[in-house]
Design an enzyme around this catalytic site. Structure first.
Site, PDB file in Angstrom:
ATOM      1  N   LEU A   1     -22.287  89.394  34.422  1.00 56.55           N
ATOM      2  CA  LEU A   1     -23.515  88.671  34.766  1.00 56.55           C
ATOM      3  C   LEU A   1     -24.700  89.588  34.525  1.00 56.55           C
ATOM      4  CD1 LEU A   1     -25.042  86.292  36.126  1.00 56.55           C
ATOM      5  CD2 LEU A   1     -24.462  87.332  38.340  1.00 56.55           C
ATOM      6  N   HIS A   2     -25.471  89.309  33.466  1.00 55.27           N
ATOM      7  CA  HIS A   2     -26.624  90.170  33.206  1.00 55.27           C
ATOM      8  C   HIS A   2     -27.738  89.500  32.420  1.00 55.27           C
ATOM      9  CE1 HIS A   2     -24.717  90.527  29.232  1.00 55.27           C
ATOM     10  NE2 HIS A   2     -25.912  90.857  28.797  1.00 55.27           N
TER      11      HIS A   2
END
Length: 331
Positions: A202-203
């Site tokens: 998740l980025h």
């Protein structure tokens, strides 16, 4: 012939591990390696050079932690200085980061030809900074190395057949890297979960910079971890900071960012990949893992077409949790 290669982020390190090796083995070619510093944490940068045998950068610019405009502008200034000093015959850039665009633009302004690896990809979402970077980089490059037939078709629709730019379908260097390093996969230190966990990344700014989307994803991950299988999340430092700033709580199995060999080990043992990364979507496919992507579009449409990947966005009114449940059970 001197090739000046510009890298700055995890996916670029992985691609460079293959291409730089080929450059080293080719008579008459020398490489100057410039690291912009876009990914600066040791677990996001140094470990890749150590594990993958990438030459140590000749230049480390240490440019990070700013806005898109700030970082791209500073990179442009510093890369131009290096180009004027080194006078390369070619500049080689990878992918779709701020480092990619800054390197290509600095070279084009100095009339140095640019080769773009992983060219022609399109998500058709101009809200994504990566989409802007890849489109502009393609426009100012001299050679476009495309990984898929869809990338070739995208460029043809944009009129590249009528431009003095060489467009080549050369395959995916990330697959070369995955296959080459698969036998060297390494268990992350202290990792003790059984196989079958949900591997998550998740980025992306479209998720982390949108409070509603980020809160929805955190809620979904907590649900999956409590009700389906352990969610393993190597958490990007920037994402960790944003989650803390928004007062969100992640009740999952958090680990520090891992090197490429550790990521391959996790991919080999996961039951499902849940990601917003472009590269991890492909890596899941390379290792035969079902993938659920927390984005509204993807540049890797081939994975959607063959049923290896499913887009779910980040809205809990849409079936993010249900599709992850189904994919995990099918796996």
């Amino acid at each position: 012939m001197k090739v000046l290669t510009i890298i700055g982020a995890r996916p670029q390190f992985i691609k460079a591990s293959v291409v730089s090796k080929a450059i080293q083995e080719t008579d008459g070619l020398t490489e100057v390696l410039v690291h912009t510093g876009q990914h600066f944490d040791a677990n996001m940068s140094d470990v890749f050079f150590e594990q993958l045998g990438i030459p140590r950068p000749d230049y480390q610019l240490n440019i990070n932690s700013g806005s898109h405009g700030d970082m791209t502008g500073r990179m442009l200034i510093e890369i131009e200085k290096v180009l004027l000093k080194e006078q390369p015959d070619w500049v080689l850039v990878y992918g779709d980061t701020n480092s990619t665009l800054a390197g290509a633009l600095a070279a084009a302004k100095l009339h140095i030809p640019v080769a773009h690896v992983e060219a022609g990809l399109r998500s058709f979402n101009m809200q994504m900074p990566e989409e802007i970077n890849r489109i502009l980089t393609d426009q100012i490059s001299s050679v476009l190395f495309c990984p898929t037939d869809s990338a070739i078709a995208n460029l043809a629709r944009e009129g590249f057949n009528d431009k003095p730019i060489k467009v080549l379908q050369v395959g995916d260097v990330m697959q070369d890297s995955a296959e080459f390093f698969a036998q060297q996969a390494t268990q992350p230190q202290g990792f003790e979960l059984d196989d079958g966990f949900i591997l998550t990344t998740l980025h992306r700014a479209e998720n982390t910079d949108n409070p509603e989307r980020l809160a929805a994803i955190v809620t979904a991950l907590n649900h999956l971890h409590a009700n389906l299988a352990s969610v393993v999340l190597p958490l990007h430092p920037r994402t960790r900071k944003v989650i803390a700033e928004q007062g969100l709580t992640l009740n999952v199995h958090l680990i520090d960012p891992v090197g490429y060999l550790e990521m391959i080990w996790l991919l080999q043992r996961t039951g499902l990949v849940l990601t917003d990364s472009g590269g991890v979507q492909k890596e899941a496919f390379f290792f035969g893992k079902a993938c659920v992507t927390m984005r509204d579009q993807t540049e890797w449409i081939e994975l959607i077409e063959v049923g290896a990947n499913e887009l779910v966005g980040a809205d809990l009114r849409n079936p993010l949790i249900l599709i992850a449940d189904r994919a995990m059970l099918a796996a």
